[in-house]
Write a protein that holds these residues in place. Structure first.
Motif, PDB file in Angstrom:
ATOM      1  N   SER A   1     -12.061   1.482   0.563  1.00  0.00           N
ATOM      2  CA  SER A   1     -11.414   0.994  -0.659  1.00  0.00           C
ATOM      3  C   SER A   1     -10.135   1.774  -0.932  1.00  0.00           C
ATOM      4  CB  SER A   1     -12.374   1.113  -1.837  1.00  0.00           C
ATOM      5  OG  SER A   1     -13.373   2.055  -1.600  1.00  0.00           O
ATOM      6  N   LYS A   2     -10.220   3.094  -0.757  1.00  0.00           N
ATOM      7  CA  LYS A   2      -9.043   3.943  -1.001  1.00  0.00           C
ATOM      8  C   LYS A   2      -7.925   3.584  -0.023  1.00  0.00           C
ATOM      9  CE  LYS A   2      -7.036   8.090  -2.131  1.00  0.00           C
ATOM     10  NZ  LYS A   2      -6.053   7.858  -3.196  1.00  0.00           N
ATOM     11  N   LEU A   3      -8.306   3.425   1.241  1.00  0.00           N
ATOM     12  CA  LEU A   3      -7.311   3.087   2.248  1.00  0.00           C
ATOM     13  C   LEU A   3      -6.613   1.778   1.890  1.00  0.00           C
ATOM     14  CD1 LEU A   3      -6.069   3.636   5.056  1.00  0.00           C
ATOM     15  CD2 LEU A   3      -7.894   2.224   6.014  1.00  0.00           C
ATOM     16  N   ALA A   4      -7.401   0.779   1.525  1.00  0.00           N
ATOM     17  CA  ALA A   4      -6.830  -0.519   1.174  1.00  0.00           C
ATOM     18  C   ALA A   4      -5.891  -0.371  -0.014  1.00  0.00           C
ATOM     19  CB  ALA A   4      -7.949  -1.498   0.846  1.00  0.00           C
ATOM     20  N   LEU A   5      -6.326   0.441  -0.988  1.00  0.00           N
ATOM     21  CA  LEU A   5      -5.511   0.658  -2.183  1.00  0.00           C
ATOM     22  C   LEU A   5      -4.155   1.241  -1.821  1.00  0.00           C
ATOM     23  CD1 LEU A   5      -5.540   0.637  -5.322  1.00  0.00           C
ATOM     24  CD2 LEU A   5      -6.225   3.034  -5.183  1.00  0.00           C
ATOM     25  N   GLU A   6      -4.176   2.330  -1.042  1.00  0.00           N
ATOM     26  CA  GLU A   6      -2.921   3.010  -0.714  1.00  0.00           C
ATOM     27  C   GLU A   6      -2.024   2.117   0.138  1.00  0.00           C
ATOM     28  OE1 GLU A   6      -2.172   5.379  -2.307  1.00  0.00           O
ATOM     29  OE2 GLU A   6      -3.811   6.783  -2.652  1.00  0.00           O
ATOM     30  N   LEU A   7      -2.625   1.391   1.084  1.00  0.00           N
ATOM     31  CA  LEU A   7      -1.821   0.496   1.911  1.00  0.00           C
ATOM     32  C   LEU A   7      -1.181  -0.581   1.038  1.00  0.00           C
ATOM     33  CD1 LEU A   7      -3.958   0.115   5.151  1.00  0.00           C
ATOM     34  CD2 LEU A   7      -1.747   1.227   4.901  1.00  0.00           C
ATOM     35  N   ASP A   8      -1.961  -1.121   0.102  1.00  0.00           N
ATOM     36  CA  ASP A   8      -1.414  -2.117  -0.815  1.00  0.00           C
ATOM     37  C   ASP A   8      -0.201  -1.577  -1.549  1.00  0.00           C
ATOM     38  OD1 ASP A   8      -2.918  -4.248  -0.293  1.00  0.00           O
ATOM     39  OD2 ASP A   8      -4.064  -4.252  -2.160  1.00  0.00           O
ATOM     40  N   ARG A   9      -0.313  -0.341  -2.014  1.00  0.00           N
ATOM     41  CA  ARG A   9       0.802   0.254  -2.747  1.00  0.00           C
ATOM     42  C   ARG A   9       2.026   0.394  -1.851  1.00  0.00           C
ATOM     43  NH1 ARG A   9      -2.586   5.018  -5.654  1.00  0.00           N
ATOM     44  NH2 ARG A   9      -3.511   3.773  -7.308  1.00  0.00           N
ATOM     45  N   LEU A  10       1.786   0.813  -0.604  1.00  0.00           N
ATOM     46  CA  LEU A  10       2.914   0.972   0.317  1.00  0.00           C
ATOM     47  C   LEU A  10       3.553  -0.376   0.622  1.00  0.00           C
ATOM     48  CD1 LEU A  10       1.505   3.706   2.719  1.00  0.00           C
ATOM     49  CD2 LEU A  10       3.332   3.938   1.047  1.00  0.00           C
ATOM     50  N   VAL A  11       2.729  -1.414   0.691  1.00  0.00           N
ATOM     51  CA  VAL A  11       3.272  -2.751   0.910  1.00  0.00           C
ATOM     52  C   VAL A  11       4.138  -3.140  -0.291  1.00  0.00           C
ATOM     53  CG1 VAL A  11       2.682  -5.197   1.086  1.00  0.00           C
ATOM     54  CG2 VAL A  11       1.438  -3.508   2.443  1.00  0.00           C
ATOM     55  N   THR A  12       3.629  -2.867  -1.480  1.00  0.00           N
ATOM     56  CA  THR A  12       4.391  -3.168  -2.691  1.00  0.00           C
ATOM     57  C   THR A  12       5.726  -2.429  -2.701  1.00  0.00           C
ATOM     58  OG1 THR A  12       2.277  -3.318  -3.818  1.00  0.00           O
ATOM     59  CG2 THR A  12       4.257  -3.286  -5.199  1.00  0.00           C
ATOM     60  N   LEU A  13       5.702  -1.177  -2.221  1.00  0.00           N
ATOM     61  CA  LEU A  13       6.935  -0.396  -2.167  1.00  0.00           C
ATOM     62  C   LEU A  13       7.901  -0.920  -1.097  1.00  0.00           C
ATOM     63  CD1 LEU A  13       5.588   3.276  -2.480  1.00  0.00           C
ATOM     64  CD2 LEU A  13       7.023   2.057  -4.121  1.00  0.00           C
ATOM     65  N   GLY A  14       7.399  -1.769  -0.227  1.00  0.00           N
ATOM     66  CA  GLY A  14       8.258  -2.297   0.822  1.00  0.00           C
ATOM     67  C   GLY A  14       8.365  -1.384   2.032  1.00  0.00           C
ATOM     68  N   LEU A  15       7.487  -0.396   2.134  1.00  0.00           N
ATOM     69  CA  LEU A  15       7.576   0.539   3.255  1.00  0.00           C
ATOM     70  C   LEU A  15       6.645   0.152   4.404  1.00  0.00           C
ATOM     71  CD1 LEU A  15       7.793   3.936   1.340  1.00  0.00           C
ATOM     72  CD2 LEU A  15       9.609   2.732   2.560  1.00  0.00           C
ATOM     73  N   VAL A  16       5.642  -0.655   4.097  1.00  0.00           N
ATOM     74  CA  VAL A  16       4.659  -1.030   5.114  1.00  0.00           C
ATOM     75  C   VAL A  16       4.458  -2.531   5.023  1.00  0.00           C
ATOM     76  CG1 VAL A  16       2.167  -0.927   5.552  1.00  0.00           C
ATOM     77  CG2 VAL A  16       3.470   1.180   5.336  1.00  0.00           C
ATOM     78  N   GLU A  17       4.124  -3.132   6.164  1.00  0.00           N
ATOM     79  CA  GLU A  17       3.828  -4.566   6.132  1.00  0.00           C
ATOM     80  C   GLU A  17       2.737  -4.855   7.154  1.00  0.00           C
ATOM     81  OE1 GLU A  17       7.622  -6.096   7.130  1.00  0.00           O
ATOM     82  OE2 GLU A  17       7.364  -5.826   9.293  1.00  0.00           O
ATOM     83  N   SER A  18       2.080  -5.992   6.980  1.00  0.00           N
ATOM     84  CA  SER A  18       1.045  -6.335   7.951  1.00  0.00           C
ATOM     85  C   SER A  18       1.698  -7.115   9.084  1.00  0.00           C
ATOM     86  CB  SER A  18      -0.066  -7.148   7.292  1.00  0.00           C
ATOM     87  OG  SER A  18       0.427  -8.409   6.911  1.00  0.00           O
ATOM     88  N   ALA A  19       1.117  -6.983  10.260  1.00  0.00           N
ATOM     89  CA  ALA A  19       1.742  -7.564  11.449  1.00  0.00           C
ATOM     90  C   ALA A  19       0.682  -8.254  12.286  1.00  0.00           C
ATOM     91  CB  ALA A  19       2.438  -6.475  12.255  1.00  0.00           C
ATOM     92  N   GLY A  20       0.096  -9.278  11.706  1.00  0.00           N
ATOM     93  CA  GLY A  20      -0.853 -10.062  12.478  1.00  0.00           C
ATOM     94  C   GLY A  20      -2.192  -9.379  12.672  1.00  0.00           C
ATOM     95  N   LEU A  21      -2.951  -9.894  13.621  1.00  0.00           N
ATOM     96  CA  LEU A  21      -4.308  -9.414  13.822  1.00  0.00           C
ATOM     97  C   LEU A  21      -4.440  -8.705  15.159  1.00  0.00           C
ATOM     98  CD1 LEU A  21      -6.218 -12.559  12.521  1.00  0.00           C
ATOM     99  CD2 LEU A  21      -5.851 -10.387  11.332  1.00  0.00           C
TER     100      LEU A  21
END
Lengths: 395, 395
Positions: free
Chosen positions: A37-57
């Motif tokens: 849950s924590k990992l998902a939370l932090e990744l979500d925040r980084l995505v919101t900041l525009g620093l991280v994005e998902s790249a497929g599966l």
DNA sequence: TCACTTCTGCCTTTCAGTGGACAAAGTCCG
DNA sequence: CGGACTTTGTCCACTGAAAGGCAGAAGTGA
């Protein structure tokens, strides 16, 4: 966009994605010890900041496919490496892969206004090619002592007119992004530590033999700058009591015996005296001689040039032997234009160091030439600023 | 009793109480940024662990009087400093104040069994005086290269029979408490960093001129040991191409020119040759000469002795000038028996360093003699182990 | 198609930490 | 001497974050 991470976990994730490349969420969860849950939370925040994005599966590991995360593909860092006689500018993505690299000869003595303008011009050309739109940060290396905190050169011997010029301030206003300024040798050491042979070494030295001679010191993976920012300034260590007079006023400085300038000077003397036909011919062709000419002469079998290089290697080796005993590094990298002198130089340095330092310190000490060459500086500069931006160390 | 703190807050509190002395709860609350409830919780836990206790009430600051907290008065650390020719043992309280200190001449070449027994005997005497009952930890300094992780000497030149002897293991079994083992120079540097002139300096060098010559390196307040633990081993840096042969096999080593052994050797030569009447008389009285005799001779105005010291200072200064340029420290401390040579030596070292290093590095660089003298080692040893015990870095 | 595995999102539970209320212990001033 | 004000310590209800269970989604292999 104040795209700054706000905690250690985010910083760790960003650095991991930067250094190890894209990773599936599942793998990330195994590496950093965080609950899902924590990992998902932090990744979500980084995505919101525009620093991280998902790249497929990712490919299946026997069950549902995991989502791959990576540093956002729009992230761009700029590395500017200003040398005594050249300017290098590179743009990288968030994983510090070089997307574009331009270089131009320049004389640093023209002063900050002209030189920084030229650097911005090179960057403009790269932008025109479309490699970058927005810039997340820029790192700058300068060929002289720099106050890292203030972001400006301090009494630089070969950069008249740069003393206390607020490079950081000027460039961050110009680029509208975070900027860090450091000594070019430190920046090269960071580059080697990120992408070169020093990747897995925590404590190492990088000796740069260019116009002058300097040394980057890495302690526990971080640049050591000393109390006044002048650590690594080994060009003016005295190696010969009866040596030539140096620009610093003392005699017998390492730099006066074997810097790029000294080597060119000795080459001209050798050419004029007729002891080296090869160099004499070069001199009459081009009207001047550089370290490259000496290298070419040595490769062509010119005895005098070979002797000059061996002599220089002995001087470097002497100093390095002392520093190795003192610092006990895990690696020594030789870099700079003069490193083109290559294996003649390296062999001589090795022989002196291994002979003069204690076995405990040299037992497992590789002494190598830089693999990165000219790109070490710009890569190191982007590494410098990306560490800063990814750490959330606010300005 | 596994009295180990389990988090950063507790470690910070303990170090604060150790270094700044007893403090009221209110003051602690202001220094560490913790809510009153959290502070009370952590302090309670430390009290339960037996590491902290309350010590009456502070004077009023205009309202209710605050309770004073301090490191538990029953906490005891042991510092053992084994030199080439002596053993020092001290017991301190939790604030590292020396409660008892004993010293005895000893020859480290007698081997670990005998020497460590003698150290334990000294500790026994101190315990008999009642300065300690239970011991919370012991730090040990050894005169040679030490693998800090393994807690044992590695190929020590002046300690035959100690190679890879498991000092940490043996002593922690004997004392039934946490033990750390390090090079004696590192331990002295820690001592100076804790209680000496280096208290407020983050990056400094301690040069110890004893039987041999070594250098403690402090980076960001912590000992730097290098990749194989031999950092600071400057005794075998070559300073004179035509110098005497050293025990290490090379010629012209710093140690061979100006270690305690070398100085004694030169003193005997000077005495026998008749050039120094003072030393000749001493020699005929005692049958041997030491660095102390040279110091006495110089103080008495003996020209030859003075010359020997100045010569040595020049050699030390040469090496130090290189290291200062390289490391850019905020302070250099000269320590060891030979430091008794005092201001003649210091003046010479200063003159060479200030002349040969760049102004940027020497601009604000004090070079001083150790204030702590013989106690630096034992205090540093207790500091070493107290840092460990207070950090909760479990074994 | 079915049994099994892996992965993610959601949800509840748990817990540590915060900050306010309150009581205790002082000071200061009239 | 007493009341107003200050400082300190404890208690407690509240909050926000993290952990972990559960279920569903998405895959594999027989």
């Amino acid at each position: 966009m104040a795209a700054r991470p706000d905690n250690t976990h985010q910083a760790r994730l960003l650095r991991l994605l930067r250094d190890e490349g894209a990773r599936s969420r599942a793998e990330l969860g195994e590496v950093v010890q965080l609950s899902r849950s924590k990992l998902a939370l932090e990744l979500d925040r980084l995505v919101t900041l525009g620093l991280v994005e998902s790249a497929g599966l990712a490919v299946s590991r026997g069950g549902r496919r995991s989502g791959i995360m990576r540093v956002a593909s729009r992230v761009r860092f700029v590395g500017i490496d200003i040398g005594a006689t050249s300017i290098d500018v590179a743009v990288t993505n968030g994983e510090l892969e070089v997307l574009g690299h331009l270089s131009t000869p320049a004389d640093v003595r023209d002063g900050p206004a002209i030189i920084l303008d030229q650097a911005l011009e090179l960057l403009g050309k790269l932008r025109a090619k479309g490699v970058a739109t927005e810039i997340n940060g820029a790192g700058i290396g300068l060929p002289g002592p720099v106050s890292f905190r203030e972001g400006m050169p301090i009494a630089p011997p070969i950069m008249p007119g740069w003393d206390r010029f607020p490079v950081l301030e000027a460039m961050s206003q110009e680029l509208r992004c975070p900027v860090l300024v450091d000594n070019d040798v430190n920046v090269m050491a960071l580059g080697e530590s990120h992408a070169g042979l020093a990747r897995s070494v925590d404590n190492f030295l990088l000796v740069k033999i260019g116009t002058g001679i300097g040394c980057g010191i890495v302690v526990n993976g971080e640049i050591y700058r000393g109390v006044s920012g002048s650590a690594g300034d080994i060009g003016h260590i005295r190696v010969d009591d009866r040596g030539p007079t140096c620009s610093c006023g003392n005699t017998g400085c390492l730099e006066a015996l074997f810097g790029g300038t000294a080597l060119a000077r000795d080459a001209v003397v050798a050419a004029r005296s007729g002891r080296s036909p090869f160099l004499a011919e070069r001199l009459s062709e081009t009207g001047a001689l550089t370290a490259q000419d000496v290298a070419a002469a040595a490769t062509a079998g010119d005895a005098v040039a070979g002797q000059m290089i061996r002599e220089g290697g002995r001087h470097i080796g002497k100093v390095l032997a002392s520093l190795v005993s003192f610092f006990n590094p895990g690696l020594v990298i030789i870099a700079g234009e003069v490193a083109d002198l290559g294996h003649i130089l390296l062999a001589q340095i090795r022989s002196v160091v291994y002979q003069r330092s204690l076995p405990l310190a040299t037992g497992n000490l590789p002494i190598v030439l830089s693999e990165l060459g000219g790109t070490a500086g710009v890569i190191g500069a982007t590494r410098l600023i990306s560490d800063h931006v990814f750490s959330g160390t606010h300005a």
